[in-house]
Design a protein around this motif. Structure first.
Motif, PDB file in Angstrom:
ATOM      1  N   HIS A 190       0.845  -1.190   0.000  1.00  0.00           N
ATOM      2  CA  HIS A 190       0.000   0.000   0.000  1.00  0.00           C
ATOM      3  C   HIS A 190       0.884   1.245   0.000  1.00  0.00           C
ATOM      4  CE1 HIS A 190      -3.178  -2.827   0.771  1.00  0.00           C
ATOM      5  NE2 HIS A 190      -2.553  -3.243   1.848  1.00  0.00           N
ATOM      6  N   VAL A 191       0.349   2.316  -0.538  1.00  0.00           N
ATOM      7  CA  VAL A 191       1.212   3.471  -0.820  1.00  0.00           C
ATOM      8  C   VAL A 191       0.838   4.717  -0.026  1.00  0.00           C
ATOM      9  CG1 VAL A 191       1.730   2.676  -3.140  1.00  0.00           C
ATOM     10  CG2 VAL A 191      -0.259   4.126  -2.782  1.00  0.00           C
ATOM     11  N   PHE A 192       0.075   4.565   1.067  1.00  0.00           N
ATOM     12  CA  PHE A 192      -0.373   5.785   1.721  1.00  0.00           C
ATOM     13  C   PHE A 192       0.388   6.148   2.994  1.00  0.00           C
ATOM     14  CE2 PHE A 192      -3.482   2.401   2.758  1.00  0.00           C
ATOM     15  CZ  PHE A 192      -3.258   2.280   4.113  1.00  0.00           C
ATOM     16  N   ILE A 193       1.315   5.315   3.467  1.00  0.00           N
ATOM     17  CA  ILE A 193       2.088   5.681   4.654  1.00  0.00           C
ATOM     18  C   ILE A 193       3.274   6.538   4.225  1.00  0.00           C
ATOM     19  CG2 ILE A 193       3.486   4.855   6.569  1.00  0.00           C
ATOM     20  CD1 ILE A 193       1.799   2.355   6.653  1.00  0.00           C
ATOM     21  N   SER A 194       3.273   7.794   4.653  1.00  0.00           N
ATOM     22  CA  SER A 194       4.357   8.705   4.277  1.00  0.00           C
ATOM     23  C   SER A 194       5.241   9.080   5.463  1.00  0.00           C
ATOM     24  CB  SER A 194       3.781   9.973   3.640  1.00  0.00           C
ATOM     25  OG  SER A 194       2.869  10.600   4.526  1.00  0.00           O
ATOM     26  N   ARG A 195       4.666   9.068   6.679  1.00  0.00           N
ATOM     27  CA  ARG A 195       5.416   9.444   7.879  1.00  0.00           C
ATOM     28  C   ARG A 195       5.334   8.304   8.886  1.00  0.00           C
ATOM     29  NH1 ARG A 195       5.945  15.127   8.721  1.00  0.00           N
ATOM     30  NH2 ARG A 195       5.737  14.751  10.951  1.00  0.00           N
ATOM     31  N   LEU A 196       6.481   7.805   9.307  1.00  0.00           N
ATOM     32  CA  LEU A 196       6.512   6.651  10.200  1.00  0.00           C
ATOM     33  C   LEU A 196       7.459   6.901  11.367  1.00  0.00           C
ATOM     34  CD1 LEU A 196       5.754   3.710  10.850  1.00  0.00           C
ATOM     35  CD2 LEU A 196       7.570   2.981   9.284  1.00  0.00           C
ATOM     36  N   CYS A 197       6.932   6.732  12.577  1.00  0.00           N
ATOM     37  CA  CYS A 197       7.740   6.821  13.796  1.00  0.00           C
ATOM     38  C   CYS A 197       7.664   5.476  14.515  1.00  0.00           C
ATOM     39  CB  CYS A 197       7.222   7.925  14.718  1.00  0.00           C
ATOM     40  SG  CYS A 197       7.309   9.584  14.016  1.00  0.00           S
ATOM     41  N   ILE A 198       8.816   4.961  14.932  1.00  0.00           N
ATOM     42  CA  ILE A 198       8.880   3.658  15.582  1.00  0.00           C
ATOM     43  C   ILE A 198       9.574   3.820  16.931  1.00  0.00           C
ATOM     44  CG2 ILE A 198       9.647   1.269  15.374  1.00  0.00           C
ATOM     45  CD1 ILE A 198       9.766   1.702  12.348  1.00  0.00           C
ATOM     46  N   SER A 199       8.942   3.316  17.984  1.00  0.00           N
ATOM     47  CA  SER A 199       9.474   3.483  19.335  1.00  0.00           C
ATOM     48  C   SER A 199       9.681   2.141  20.026  1.00  0.00           C
ATOM     49  CB  SER A 199       8.516   4.330  20.188  1.00  0.00           C
ATOM     50  OG  SER A 199       8.371   5.620  19.672  1.00  0.00           O
ATOM     51  N   SER A 200      10.759   2.064  20.803  1.00  0.00           N
ATOM     52  CA  SER A 200      11.015   0.931  21.707  1.00  0.00           C
ATOM     53  C   SER A 200      10.807  -0.415  21.019  1.00  0.00           C
ATOM     54  CB  SER A 200      10.103   1.038  22.941  1.00  0.00           C
ATOM     55  OG  SER A 200      10.276   2.279  23.580  1.00  0.00           O
ATOM     56  N   SER A 201      11.438  -0.585  19.870  1.00  0.00           N
ATOM     57  CA  SER A 201      11.222  -1.782  19.062  1.00  0.00           C
ATOM     58  C   SER A 201      12.542  -2.419  18.633  1.00  0.00           C
ATOM     59  CB  SER A 201      10.400  -1.431  17.812  1.00  0.00           C
ATOM     60  OG  SER A 201       9.133  -0.916  18.163  1.00  0.00           O
ATOM     61  N   LEU A 202      12.448  -3.699  18.278  1.00  0.00           N
ATOM     62  CA  LEU A 202      13.576  -4.423  17.702  1.00  0.00           C
ATOM     63  C   LEU A 202      13.373  -4.460  16.188  1.00  0.00           C
ATOM     64  CD1 LEU A 202      13.879  -7.460  20.163  1.00  0.00           C
ATOM     65  CD2 LEU A 202      15.239  -5.358  20.141  1.00  0.00           C
ATOM     66  N   ILE A 203      14.312  -3.904  15.444  1.00  0.00           N
ATOM     67  CA  ILE A 203      14.156  -3.779  13.995  1.00  0.00           C
ATOM     68  C   ILE A 203      14.876  -4.936  13.304  1.00  0.00           C
ATOM     69  CG2 ILE A 203      14.449  -2.264  12.015  1.00  0.00           C
ATOM     70  CD1 ILE A 203      12.613  -1.203  14.280  1.00  0.00           C
ATOM     71  N   SER A 204      14.107  -5.785  12.647  1.00  0.00           N
ATOM     72  CA  SER A 204      14.676  -6.948  11.965  1.00  0.00           C
ATOM     73  C   SER A 204      15.177  -6.572  10.572  1.00  0.00           C
ATOM     74  CB  SER A 204      13.616  -8.051  11.839  1.00  0.00           C
ATOM     75  OG  SER A 204      12.597  -7.650  10.933  1.00  0.00           O
TER      76      SER A 204
END
Length: 272
Positions: A190-204
């Motif tokens: 999908h193409v509608f997410i333009s701004r993404l904030c990620i908190s307290s996560s493990l990034i694979s």
């Protein structure tokens, strides 16, 4: 306007003449009520904010009411909580658990509670169907996780919208958990997410590849921030390279939690 105020209060509503706020609570909103409200709003009944709590309304009547609210009224904010929308048989089709919609200068900003994403999706679709003047839409993708395809269809069928501002803040994500799976699906399909904030996560690594794809291949993800996240050095370097070559206009890594960063920025602005 006293006539419309009296009629509104007769149906169980309350109207504050100072703030221009109208409040409806625990009312079974009938077709007659909707007809009265539409007529009053069309004639210039000046309501700035309409609040509906623990009410029920037929889907067809909601359609008429939203049409006048969005396109031909003074209302700038619509707040709905625990509003049941009935089908033609009088059975609840979906519930709008919590929604705040703001209308301003041909822009629609809408936020929902994450508690009922199915209802959120149906209500957003109804808002978009009735919209005839708002060209800009601002909403939070986290309100619609696992319903992205439905949202995408609603957006594609709306000929009025010309600009989207879609924010998403994800917390406590772990590899292969449902949050990661749903978000990877959104980024890749999908193409509608333009701004993404990620908190307290493990990034694979798999999630990093989805981010790179959304930014580099689809050119949809333009704003990316990490707060108190664990990101592998090589993955971080790849994202940094996208920022350096202009494919990802905004990229930031913070060691602190998001709230602490925002608080520091706010205090810094106040102290200037």
């Amino acid at each position: 306007m006293s006539k419309y105020i009296n009629e509104f209060e007769a149906m169980g509503g309350k109207f504050d003449q100072k703030t221009k706020e109208a409040f409806i609570s625990q009312v079974n909103i009938t077709s007659k009520n909707v007809e009265m409200m539409c007529k009053a709003l069309g004639k210039g009944f000046n309501i700035v904010k309409l609040i509906c709590r623990e009410c029920s309304i037929d889907e067809g009547d909601l359609e008429k009411l939203l049409d006048i609210i969005i396109n031909r009224s003074s209302i700038r904010c619509l707040n709905m909580g625990s509003v049941r929308v009935r089908n033609v048989f009088g059975i609840t089709k979906y519930t709008c658990q919590e929604m705040v919609a703001e209308f301003n200068n041909q822009s629609l900003k809408v936020r929902f509670s994450e508690a009922n994403r199915s209802g959120n999706t149906m209500m957003l679709a109804r808002l978009l169907l009735q919209n005839k003047i708002c060209r800009n839409l601002d909403f939070s993708a986290s309100d619609f996780l696992d319903y992205e395809s439905d949202v995408q269809r609603s957006l594609e069928t709306n000929a009025v919208l010309t600009d989207l501002a879609v924010d998403l803040h994800i917390r406590n994500m772990r590899p292969t958990d449902q949050k990661e799976i749903s978000l990877m699906k959104s980024l890749q399909k999908h193409v509608f997410i333009s701004r993404l904030c990620i908190s307290s996560s493990l990034i694979s690594r798999e999630f990093t590849e989805a981010l790179l794809y959304a930014s580099k291949e689809q050119s949809t993800l333009t704003y990316l921030e990490f707060y108190n996240c664990k990101v592998k050095k090589d993955d971080k370097a790849e994202m940094q390279s996208l920022y350096d070559n202009g494919s990802l206009p905004h990229l930031a890594f913070y060691e602190e939690p998001r709230w602490d960063v925002l608080l520091k920025e706010t205090n810094g602005s106040l102290n200037r």
